[in-house]
Structure formats: structure tokens, C-alpha cells
Motif scaffolding. Structure first.
Motif, short mmCIF file in Angstrom:
data_model
loop_
_atom_site.label_atom_id
_atom_site.label_comp_id
_atom_site.label_asym_id
_atom_site.label_seq_id
_atom_site.Cartn_x
_atom_site.Cartn_y
_atom_site.Cartn_z
N ALA A 1 0.82 -1.21 0.00
CA ALA A 1 0.00 0.00 0.00
C ALA A 1 0.86 1.26 0.00
O ALA A 1 0.57 2.22 -0.73
N SER A 2 1.92 1.28 0.80
CA SER A 2 2.81 2.44 0.83
C SER A 2 3.46 2.69 -0.52
O SER A 2 3.58 3.83 -0.97
N CYS A 3 3.85 1.61 -1.18
CA CYS A 3 4.46 1.73 -2.50
C CYS A 3 3.46 2.29 -3.50
O CYS A 3 3.77 3.19 -4.29
N MET A 4 2.23 1.76 -3.46
CA MET A 4 1.19 2.26 -4.37
C MET A 4 0.98 3.76 -4.18
O MET A 4 0.95 4.52 -5.14
N LEU A 5 0.83 4.19 -2.93
CA LEU A 5 0.60 5.60 -2.66
C LEU A 5 1.79 6.46 -3.08
O LEU A 5 1.61 7.56 -3.60
N THR A 6 2.99 5.95 -2.87
CA THR A 6 4.19 6.70 -3.27
C THR A 6 4.26 6.87 -4.78
O THR A 6 4.50 7.98 -5.29
N ILE A 7 4.05 5.79 -5.52
CA ILE A 7 4.13 5.85 -6.98
C ILE A 7 3.00 6.72 -7.54
O ILE A 7 3.20 7.51 -8.46
N VAL A 8 1.80 6.61 -6.99
CA VAL A 8 0.69 7.47 -7.42
C VAL A 8 0.98 8.92 -7.05
O VAL A 8 0.66 9.83 -7.81
N GLY A 9 1.63 9.15 -5.91
CA GLY A 9 2.03 10.50 -5.53
C GLY A 9 3.01 11.11 -6.52
O GLY A 9 2.91 12.30 -6.85
N ILE A 10 3.95 10.32 -7.00
CA ILE A 10 4.90 10.79 -8.02
C ILE A 10 4.14 11.15 -9.30
O ILE A 10 4.38 12.19 -9.91
N LEU A 11 3.22 10.28 -9.69
CA LEU A 11 2.40 10.53 -10.88
C LEU A 11 1.62 11.83 -10.71
O LEU A 11 1.60 12.68 -11.61
N ALA A 12 0.98 12.00 -9.56
CA ALA A 12 0.19 13.21 -9.30
C ALA A 12 1.06 14.46 -9.36
O ALA A 12 0.66 15.48 -9.93
N LYS A 13 2.24 14.37 -8.80
CA LYS A 13 3.16 15.52 -8.84
C LYS A 13 3.54 15.86 -10.28
O LYS A 13 3.54 17.02 -10.68
N ASN A 14 3.85 14.82 -11.06
CA ASN A 14 4.26 15.04 -12.46
C ASN A 14 3.13 15.60 -13.32
O ASN A 14 3.39 16.34 -14.27
N TYR A 15 1.89 15.24 -13.00
CA TYR A 15 0.76 15.70 -13.79
C TYR A 15 -0.05 16.80 -13.10
O TYR A 15 -1.15 17.15 -13.53
N GLU A 16 0.52 17.33 -12.02
CA GLU A 16 0.00 18.50 -11.32
C GLU A 16 -1.44 18.33 -10.82
O GLU A 16 -2.31 19.15 -11.08
N PHE A 17 -1.68 17.21 -10.14
CA PHE A 17 -2.91 17.06 -9.38
C PHE A 17 -2.53 16.49 -8.02
O PHE A 17 -1.37 16.16 -7.78
N SER A 18 -3.48 16.43 -7.10
CA SER A 18 -3.17 16.06 -5.73
C SER A 18 -3.85 14.75 -5.33
O SER A 18 -4.97 14.47 -5.76
N ILE A 19 -3.14 13.99 -4.50
CA ILE A 19 -3.77 12.84 -3.83
C ILE A 19 -3.63 13.01 -2.32
O ILE A 19 -3.84 12.07 -1.56
#
Length: 137
Positions: free
Chosen positions: A51-69
């Protein structure tokens, strides 16, 4: 450089020290396996790491595409099997904040990123990964 140093302290307890930061994690054997269950078990950590890995990778994606999780939560349930004793399933419920409306494209990107995080791809295929994505609306 090593990743961690783990010491068996006593009574089925270990102390892991993260080499780079000095952060400490304690593990205990679970109550159903001769332990006290006073801390994460090693299999709890493995399941939670997904779960931590999923949230971290999705967080990187969100940062790169300028949206928030920010505020996204993961609820983890580990299922054990016997003979041999092992993790057979990991259920993760991802709950995204009600304050953000994600586009259909963002939802697809989030789901793909989560399902292909490094921990998800490293776990043995016999371990069933049941992931639910709970977006607002």
C-alpha cells in the motif's frame, strides 16, 4: 551501503534500523504465531509495504501531472494461509479525498500506476492482490 540492520532483541521481537536515516521499526510475531502482537509482524510490514508503494508511486504521478492525492488513505487486510504458513492475499482499499474530482484519465493513470508499483511487481504471483479504488462521487 546497506539498506537496514536488523537485530533480534528477544521474545520474537526484532529492531530494524534504516541505514540512511536511522529510523527504527520494531516487529513482533503475531499472537496467532507464538508472539505478543505488540507491533507490526514481518508479514504485516510486507502487506503494508504494498500500500505504501502504491501511494508513493501514485504520488509521483500526481506531482508530475499536477494534481493532488493528499489525504488519500489505504486500508490493508492481510490473509494468511497454512501449510505452508504464508501470505496468500493482500486486500487494499484506496480511499481518495472527497475534496478532489478526478478526471476519467487521471483515474486510469492512478489505477495503472498503483497496480504496477515496484512492490506489486515484486510479490510472487501466487499472492492475490485485491485492490479497490474509491474515488469521490
Amino acid at each position: 551501503m546497506s539498506t537496514a540492520e536488523i537485530t533480534y532483541t528477544k521474545e520474537l521481537r526484532t529492531e530494524a534500523i534504516h541505514t540512511a536515516s536511522g529510523t527504527t521499526i520494531i516487529t513482533d510475531a503475531p499472537k496467532d504465531n507464538h508472539g505478543k502482537g505488540e507491533a507490526f509482524s514481518p508479514t504485516d510490514l510486507m502487506s503494508s509495504s504494498l500500500a505504501s508503494c502504491m501511494l508513493t508511486i501514485v504520488g509521483i504521478l500526481a506531482k508530475n501531472y499536477e494534481f493532488s492525492i493528499d489525504g488519500t488513505r489505504a486500508i490493508v487486510t492481510k490473509v494468511m494461509a497454512a501449510n505452508p504458513r504464508r501470505v496468500s492475499e493482500i486486500h487494499i482499499e484506496l480511499h481518495f479525498p472527497n475534496t478532489i474530482n478526478y478526471t476519467d484519465k487521471q483515474k486510469v493513470m492512478i489505477e495503472n500506476a498503483a497496480r504496477t508499483c515496484p512492490v506489486a511487481l515484486s510479490l510472487h504471483p501466487d499472492i492475490r492482490q485485491e485492490i479497490s479504488f474509491n474515488f469521490p462521487g
